[in-house]
Write an enzyme that holds these catalytic residues in place. Structure first.
Site, PDB file in Angstrom:
ATOM      1  CB  SER A  10      -3.479   9.553   3.923  1.00 11.36           C
ATOM      2  OG  SER A  10      -4.002   8.307   4.308  1.00 11.36           O
ATOM      3  CE1 TYR A  23      -4.079   8.125  -1.213  1.00 12.00           C
ATOM      4  CE2 TYR A  23      -3.803   7.094   0.937  1.00 12.00           C
ATOM      5  CZ  TYR A  23      -4.366   8.069   0.135  1.00 12.00           C
ATOM      6  OH  TYR A  23      -5.205   9.001   0.690  1.00 12.00           O
TER       7      TYR A  23
END
Length: 70
Positions: A10, A23
């Site tokens: 990501s 995250y």
């Protein structure tokens, strides 16, 4: 011998985002695994890559964004 490892990362691994620290840290770990595997597996002709897409509008992103603007 030979092959390919492709993991999903990501853009959050490279940029801090409020409410997404854990995250982002987990995706940074994925990126670092691939860096290590690239060196470790090159003699076996195994390549490794990370695909790091940007944000995708969904309910999780929408609710986190709404909380930031409150």
């Amino acid at each position: 011998m030979g092959g390919s490892i492709i993991l999903t990362g990501s853009v959050a691994s490279a940029k801090g985002t409020p409410a997404f620290a854990v995250y982002g840290a987990s995706k940074a770990a994925v990126r670092n695994f691939v860096r290590g595997w690239t060196v470790e597996l090159k003699d076996r002709h195994i390549r490794s890559n990370v695909l790091s897409p940007g944000p995708i509008r969904n309910t999780t992103i929408g609710s986190a964004t709404a909380r930031q603007h409150q």
